[in-house]
Design an enzyme around this catalytic site. Structure first.
Site, PDB file in Angstrom:
ATOM      1  N   THR A   1       0.818  -1.216   0.000  1.00 56.14           N
ATOM      2  CA  THR A   1       0.000   0.000   0.000  1.00 56.14           C
ATOM      3  C   THR A   1       0.851   1.265   0.000  1.00 56.14           C
ATOM      4  O   THR A   1       0.667   2.159  -0.821  1.00 56.14           O
ATOM      5  CB  THR A   1      -0.927   0.003   1.241  1.00 56.14           C
TER       6      THR A   1
ATOM      7  N   SER B   1       3.421   1.407  -3.208  1.00 58.30           N
ATOM      8  CA  SER B   1       2.800   1.860  -4.457  1.00 58.30           C
ATOM      9  C   SER B   1       2.431   3.339  -4.373  1.00 58.30           C
ATOM     10  O   SER B   1       2.572   4.088  -5.347  1.00 58.30           O
ATOM     11  CB  SER B   1       1.564   1.011  -4.787  1.00 58.30           C
TER      12      SER B   1
ATOM     13  N   ARG C   1       3.006  -8.683  -9.982  1.00 56.30           N
ATOM     14  CA  ARG C   1       2.155  -7.575  -9.528  1.00 56.30           C
ATOM     15  C   ARG C   1       2.956  -6.274  -9.463  1.00 56.30           C
ATOM     16  O   ARG C   1       2.487  -5.209  -9.875  1.00 56.30           O
ATOM     17  CB  ARG C   1       1.574  -7.916  -8.161  1.00 56.30           C
TER      18      ARG C   1
ATOM     19  N   VAL D   1       5.733   7.514  12.265  1.00 56.21           N
ATOM     20  CA  VAL D   1       4.846   8.045  13.316  1.00 56.21           C
ATOM     21  C   VAL D   1       3.799   8.965  12.690  1.00 56.21           C
ATOM     22  O   VAL D   1       4.138   9.943  12.027  1.00 56.21           O
ATOM     23  CB  VAL D   1       5.645   8.822  14.376  1.00 56.21           C
TER      24      VAL D   1
ATOM     25  N   GLY E   1       1.754   8.794  10.165  1.00 50.32           N
ATOM     26  CA  GLY E   1       1.555   8.862   8.708  1.00 50.32           C
ATOM     27  C   GLY E   1       2.019  10.151   8.084  1.00 50.32           C
ATOM     28  O   GLY E   1       3.201  10.491   8.095  1.00 50.32           O
TER      29      GLY E   1
ATOM     30  N   ILE F   1       1.476  13.261   8.970  1.00 51.20           N
ATOM     31  CA  ILE F   1       1.727  14.421   9.844  1.00 51.20           C
ATOM     32  C   ILE F   1       3.231  14.538  10.077  1.00 51.20           C
ATOM     33  O   ILE F   1       3.852  13.586  10.552  1.00 51.20           O
ATOM     34  CB  ILE F   1       1.008  14.251  11.202  1.00 51.20           C
TER      35      ILE F   1
ATOM     36  N   LYS G   1       5.046   4.078  18.423  1.00 54.27           N
ATOM     37  CA  LYS G   1       5.158   5.456  17.939  1.00 54.27           C
ATOM     38  C   LYS G   1       5.536   6.415  19.060  1.00 54.27           C
ATOM     39  O   LYS G   1       6.390   7.293  18.874  1.00 54.27           O
ATOM     40  CB  LYS G   1       3.838   5.882  17.282  1.00 54.27           C
TER      41      LYS G   1
ATOM     42  N   GLY H   1      -2.594   5.240   5.493  1.00 58.66           N
ATOM     43  CA  GLY H   1      -3.080   5.301   4.115  1.00 58.66           C
ATOM     44  C   GLY H   1      -1.931   5.429   3.137  1.00 58.66           C
ATOM     45  O   GLY H   1      -0.831   5.852   3.487  1.00 58.66           O
TER      46      GLY H   1
END
EC number: 1.1.1.3
Length: 440
Positions: A13, A16, A49, A132, A134, A136, A205, A302
């Site tokens: 995830t 990519s 893939r 930590v 994502g 931010i 984190k 994400g």
């Protein structure tokens, strides 16, 4: 100048997302970095893939060691995760003189001291903004933006899965198990959500943030970790009535006795901005002596939010990789020979305030007995809420909930009082204890 060549380990995830954002924004990134940054080699077990995702012009291999052995690769991005092969590949990349970018909070929280020491000895950088919260930029803020400050505490909602679950429990009045199933159905929770719901991910984190905030070695094994699996809808409802919301917080705080390092559900006053962070969003509060309180909010996970942080690290390394290693920002903000020997406090020595819910027999004198035990231990009471009797026990007697909010006290002192309370014949169920953080 010729472009910086990058090798990517793991095309999942985040991998990519990193490839796509770097390709889409390459013009902007070139203008900022001063030279191009190209992913020229990718390693993934699913070669077919990965080839379909990167297209022509990028070499795809199954073995990450081929990337490390390639002398043209300047930076290795590790997005495999876990402590096993990821640790071996990171250390091998460092030994080969390559800079490393990683989103692997578990690896750094457990083995960071060894990895940073190896990187320093070799004169290479290990960048981990994506590890930590994502997208931010909290690592950059702590390590550089707030460098003038003596950091006093850091408190954050740093796990989106648990924040989504707690938000749904509050909105819909549902219990934990029901909401967890819904979170899994919607893709907010993993099939095995243990690391998230038991607080382990958040502890990884906050361990890293603690090391940067206070200049101490990473010490995940000293963290107190408690998840959200025991929280009930009743406590979320009572907290709301008292002017609080329950959030899973990662907290680290400097005290005269040492450093607090803890993850657990906390009552936070509703008027605090962080109490109103809902769904899968993340937020981190940092208190510095000069700046006061600062708040950082955004997507904590994400594909592209995390890629944003990975690529920021690539740009930093591109700017600094020709600099004398002594002139670079230290991995943990403080010079390696100036790390603090402050110890991490055991949870029994932490001082904070508490929410207690006791299921008691609806009899005269019960409340007086409970408050008397607290008074004997010098624990002062902030508020008491007694509900109408609502349940008849099998013996035919009414029961009720008593909620007590305490002022600050030492956890070990409260533990002793709770043991005495639990032994009372009028206390009909296990006592619920949730810590309370004013964050002011």
């Amino acid at each position: 100048m010729k472009p910086i060549k990058v090798g990517l380990l793991g095309m999942g995830t985040v991998g990519s997302g990193t490839f796509n954002v770097l390709k889409r924004n390459q013009g902007e990134i070139l203008r900022r970095a001063g030279r191009g940054i190209e992913i020229t080699m990718v390693a993934d077990l699913d070669v077919a893939r990965a080839k379909a995702l990167v297209g022509e012009g990028v070499q795809v291999v199954a073995d990450g060691r081929e990337i490390i052995a390639n002398p043209e690769i300047d930076i290795v991005i590790e997005l495999i995760g876990g402590y096993g092969i990821a640790k071996a590949l990171v250390l091998e990349a460092i030994a080969a003189g390559k800079h490393v970018v990683t989103a692997n909070k578990a690896l750094l929280a457990v083995h960071g001291t060894e990895i940073f020491a190896a990187a320093q000895a070799k004169g290479v950088m290990v960048a981990f903004e994506a590890a930590v919260a994502g997208g931010i930029p909290i690592i950059k803020a702590l390590r550089e933006g707030l460098t003038a400050n003596s950091i006093q505490w850091v408190a954050g909602i740093i796990n989106g899965t648990t924040n989504f679950i707690l938000s749904e429990m509050r909105d819909k009045g549902l219990d934990f198990g029901v909401v967890l199933k819904e979170a899994q159905r919607l893709g907010y929770a993993e099939a095995d959500p243990t690391f998230d719901i038991e607080g382990v991910d958040a502890a990884h984190k906050v361990t890293l943030m603690s090391a940067i905030a206070f200049g101490i070695p990473v010490q995940f094994d000293k963290a107190y970790v408690e998840g959200i699996t025991q929280l009930g809808a009743a406590d979320i409802k009572y907290a709301e009535q008292l002017g609080y919301r329950i959030k899973l917080l990662g907290i680290t705080k400097r005290t005269a006795q040492g450093v607090e390092l803890r993850v657990h559900p906390s009552l936070v006053p509703t008027q605090r901005l962080i109490a109103n962070v809902e769904g899968a969003m993340n937020a981190v509060m940092v208190q510095g002596d000069a700046v006061g309180t600062t708040l950082y909010y955004g997507k904590g996970a994400g594909s592209e939010p995390t890629a944003s942080a990975v690529i920021a690290d690539l740009v930093d390394i591109t700017r600094l990789h020709t600099a004398d290693p002594l002139n670079r920002v230290p991995h943990l903000a403080f010079q390696p020979n100036a790390m603090s020997s402050l110890s991490v406090l055991p949870m029994s020595e932490v001082v904070t305030s508490y929410y207690l819910r006791l299921r008691v027999a609806d009899q005269a004198g019960v409340l007086a007995k409970l408050t008397g035990l607290l008074a004997q231990a010098d624990i002062s009471i902030d508020a008491v809420l007694q509900r109408e009797a609502d349940q008849v026990s099998q013996a035919g007697e009414n029961q009720t909930d008593v909620i007590i909010l305490t002022h600050d006290t030492r956890e070990g002192t409260l533990n002793a009082v709770l043991a005495e309370m639990q032994a009372l014949p009028t206390v009909m169920a296990p006592i619920v204890r949730i810590r309370k953080e004013e964050l002011n």
